[in-house]
Design a protein around this motif. Structure first.
Motif, PDB file in Angstrom:
ATOM      1  N   ASN A  53       0.823  -1.205   0.000  1.00  0.00           N
ATOM      2  CA  ASN A  53       0.000   0.000   0.000  1.00  0.00           C
ATOM      3  C   ASN A  53       0.863   1.263   0.000  1.00  0.00           C
ATOM      4  OD1 ASN A  53       0.895   0.435   2.647  1.00  0.00           O
ATOM      5  ND2 ASN A  53      -0.927  -0.501   3.560  1.00  0.00           N
ATOM      6  N   GLU A  54       0.230   2.422   0.106  1.00  0.00           N
ATOM      7  CA  GLU A  54       0.967   3.682   0.014  1.00  0.00           C
ATOM      8  C   GLU A  54       1.958   3.860   1.152  1.00  0.00           C
ATOM      9  OE1 GLU A  54      -1.848   6.830  -0.228  1.00  0.00           O
ATOM     10  OE2 GLU A  54      -2.529   6.304  -2.262  1.00  0.00           O
ATOM     11  N   GLN A  55       1.727   3.200   2.266  1.00  0.00           N
ATOM     12  CA  GLN A  55       2.648   3.275   3.396  1.00  0.00           C
ATOM     13  C   GLN A  55       3.787   2.262   3.289  1.00  0.00           C
ATOM     14  OE1 GLN A  55      -0.881   3.141   3.957  1.00  0.00           O
ATOM     15  NE2 GLN A  55      -0.719   5.390   3.856  1.00  0.00           N
ATOM     16  N   GLY A  56       3.773   1.475   2.217  1.00  0.00           N
ATOM     17  CA  GLY A  56       4.812   0.474   2.023  1.00  0.00           C
ATOM     18  C   GLY A  56       4.557  -0.815   2.757  1.00  0.00           C
ATOM     19  N   GLN A  57       3.358  -0.976   3.313  1.00  0.00           N
ATOM     20  CA  GLN A  57       3.002  -2.181   4.056  1.00  0.00           C
ATOM     21  C   GLN A  57       2.420  -3.229   3.111  1.00  0.00           C
ATOM     22  OE1 GLN A  57       0.144  -0.113   6.496  1.00  0.00           O
ATOM     23  NE2 GLN A  57       1.488  -0.245   8.294  1.00  0.00           N
ATOM     24  N   LEU A  58       2.345  -4.460   3.584  1.00  0.00           N
ATOM     25  CA  LEU A  58       1.656  -5.499   2.835  1.00  0.00           C
ATOM     26  C   LEU A  58       0.229  -5.051   2.549  1.00  0.00           C
ATOM     27  CD1 LEU A  58       2.904  -8.667   4.723  1.00  0.00           C
ATOM     28  CD2 LEU A  58       3.157  -8.282   2.272  1.00  0.00           C
ATOM     29  N   GLY A  59      -0.166  -5.145   1.294  1.00  0.00           N
ATOM     30  CA  GLY A  59      -1.484  -4.669   0.912  1.00  0.00           C
ATOM     31  C   GLY A  59      -2.609  -5.453   1.534  1.00  0.00           C
ATOM     32  N   ASN A  60      -2.414  -6.746   1.749  1.00  0.00           N
ATOM     33  CA  ASN A  60      -3.422  -7.604   2.353  1.00  0.00           C
ATOM     34  C   ASN A  60      -3.219  -7.627   3.869  1.00  0.00           C
ATOM     35  OD1 ASN A  60      -5.133  -9.596   3.232  1.00  0.00           O
ATOM     36  ND2 ASN A  60      -4.255 -11.227   1.980  1.00  0.00           N
ATOM     37  N   PRO A  61      -4.109  -7.047   4.658  1.00  0.00           N
ATOM     38  CA  PRO A  61      -3.935  -7.014   6.114  1.00  0.00           C
ATOM     39  C   PRO A  61      -3.745  -8.397   6.728  1.00  0.00           C
ATOM     40  CG  PRO A  61      -5.695  -5.530   5.455  1.00  0.00           C
ATOM     41  CD  PRO A  61      -5.333  -6.333   4.231  1.00  0.00           C
ATOM     42  N   GLN A  62      -4.382  -9.411   6.151  1.00  0.00           N
ATOM     43  CA  GLN A  62      -4.240 -10.764   6.689  1.00  0.00           C
ATOM     44  C   GLN A  62      -2.814 -11.279   6.542  1.00  0.00           C
ATOM     45  OE1 GLN A  62      -7.256 -13.030   4.581  1.00  0.00           O
ATOM     46  NE2 GLN A  62      -8.757 -12.687   6.207  1.00  0.00           N
ATOM     47  N   ALA A  63      -2.106 -10.789   5.518  1.00  0.00           N
ATOM     48  CA  ALA A  63      -0.733 -11.218   5.294  1.00  0.00           C
ATOM     49  C   ALA A  63       0.218 -10.667   6.350  1.00  0.00           C
ATOM     50  CB  ALA A  63      -0.261 -10.793   3.908  1.00  0.00           C
ATOM     51  N   ARG A  64      -0.236  -9.682   7.117  1.00  0.00           N
ATOM     52  CA  ARG A  64       0.593  -9.123   8.181  1.00  0.00           C
ATOM     53  C   ARG A  64       0.464  -9.916   9.474  1.00  0.00           C
ATOM     54  NH1 ARG A  64      -2.063  -3.245   7.516  1.00  0.00           N
ATOM     55  NH2 ARG A  64      -2.084  -3.216   5.225  1.00  0.00           N
ATOM     56  N   GLU A  65      -0.425 -10.886   9.479  1.00  0.00           N
ATOM     57  CA  GLU A  65      -0.675 -11.686  10.670  1.00  0.00           C
ATOM     58  C   GLU A  65      -0.023 -13.063  10.550  1.00  0.00           C
ATOM     59  OE1 GLU A  65      -2.202 -10.327  13.205  1.00  0.00           O
ATOM     60  OE2 GLU A  65      -2.678  -8.478  12.100  1.00  0.00           O
TER      61      GLU A  65
END
Length: 384
Positions: free
Chosen positions: A195-207
């Motif tokens: 995403n624009e913040q450079g985070q994984l676009g899929n929130p589930q992928a951050r878990e």
């Protein structure tokens, strides 16, 4: 912590300086906090992580920044030698070889080794410290100081921190593909869809556990790329928990012997415990300490997982890079073991046909090494 290891040993080697929940033995404080690199070439990145080397270094020199720091090697030598005056430890294998040896080839470590560990993990620090001590006890301080590196594990849940390490792992992909094209490559799309913040676009992928599996893939790809840039014929890769008794299938004394006895056509040799042999016996030999090693050619279908210890050849990188550019990747351990190594999903040119039939050739030539009588021994404080 790794980049400042030398200074830390001079200024603050007390575990009491850490928060209470992070206290661990003094030798781990001094020797284990190196996950993520450790030479003075390392520097802080703008994202707050530790970059793999100074910008002026070429990719071929990059791995020098991850060598085990000399101060750690010397500290281990003093511990193993029983005196602070000792700065070099010969190693058990050299002692045995000097007396005539017992093995059928191989000996003291002379192959590049990468140990993957999370930079901020106390557990990984303790595991790495214990593995390094075992390697130095067996192979000596000179071999460890010259050939053993501690490479970064990847915490993708905290992107964009450490994103420059992922970019290095994806070096051939980023050179050949646009971001839009990478979006169509399984698993690699996690990088392209940030995403624009450079985070994984899929929130589930951050878990957890998905974030763990994504990070694991990129950490291993980082090692493969570094091995290629270093032009190594053979490379040994360990995860931090590789010496856990439930995982390791061969003694660390046999590592160089396995490399020296590897079949000419090998791409990958698993050193992990497996439920089944998975193929025919290809070779039998002994390491310098007399441990019997069996090498099996993996050809049978399997559902094995785990990639905590293995050896790769230069051919492995070339084959994997070609496949990844065209087809992306997958959960790295099962992808290699149950698909790339044994599934005849390719034609004679190495072009992918299908995982479910129609192919005639396996993509990788894979083997499994084991000592039937071996069980790894660790200390009571080794994190499980």
């Amino acid at each position: 912590a790794a980049a400042r290891l030398g200074q830390e040993m001079e200024t603050d080697d007390s575990p009491a300086a850490m928060p209470e929940e992070e206290q661990f033995p003094a030798e781990v404080t001094e020797m284990g906090k190196m996950a993520g690199g450790g030479s003075k070439k390392s520097k802080k990145s703008s994202g707050g992580g530790v970059s793999e080397s100074s910008e002026s270094d070429s990719d071929a020199e990059r791995e020098q920044g991850y060598l085990v720091p000399s101060v750690v090697v010397q500290k281990l030598a003093a511990k193993l030698g029983g005196s602070d005056e000792i700065t070099e430890f010969k190693g058990e294998i050299a002692e045995v070889k000097g007396k005539g040896g017992k093995g059928s080839g191989g000996g003291v470590l002379s192959t590049t080794v990468y140990i993957i560990a999370m930079e901020e993990s106390v557990k990984d620090a303790m595991r790495v410290a214990e593995m390094l001590e075992t390697l130095e006890r067996l192979h000596g301080s000179a071999a460890v100081g010259k050939h053993v590196h501690v490479n970064p594990g990847f915490d993708v849940a905290h992107w964009p921190k450490g994103i420059e390490l992922v970019q290095y792992a994806l070096k051939p992909v980023l050179a050949a593909k646009t971001n839009e094209q990478i979006m169509n490559l399984p698993w690699l799309e996690t990088y392209a869809s940030r995403n624009e913040q450079g985070q994984l676009g899929n929130p589930q992928a951050r878990e957890f556990p998905l974030s763990h599996h994504i990070g694991c893939l990129y950490a291993h790809m980082f090692c493969w790329q570094m091995a290629a840039d270093g032009a190594h014929d053979d490379t040994v890769i360990f995860e931090s928990d590789a010496v856990d008794p439930s995982l390791l299938a061969v003694p660390l004394s046999a590592v160089q012997t396995i490399v020296d006895n590897a079949p000419d056509n090998y791409d990958l040799i698993f050193l992990t415990r497996r439920v089944k042999q998975g193929g025919k016996l290809a070779k039998k030999f002994t390491d310098p300490l007399g441990n019997g090693i069996e090498l099996y050619h993996l050809t049978e279908a399997n559902t094995e997982a785990g990639l905590s210890s293995y050896v790769i050849s230069a051919r492995f990188y070339k084959k994997i890079a070609r496949y990844v550019l065209e087809h992306g990747a997958d959960m790295v351990d099962a992808w290699l073991s149950s698909q790339m190594c044994v599934n005849p999903a390719f034609d004679k040119r190495g072009d992918f046909v299908s995982w479910t039939g129609g192919g005639t050739h396996r993509y990788l030539n894979c083997y499994h090494a084991k000592d039937p009588d071996f069980r790894s021994e660790v200390s009571d404080t080794f994190p499980q």
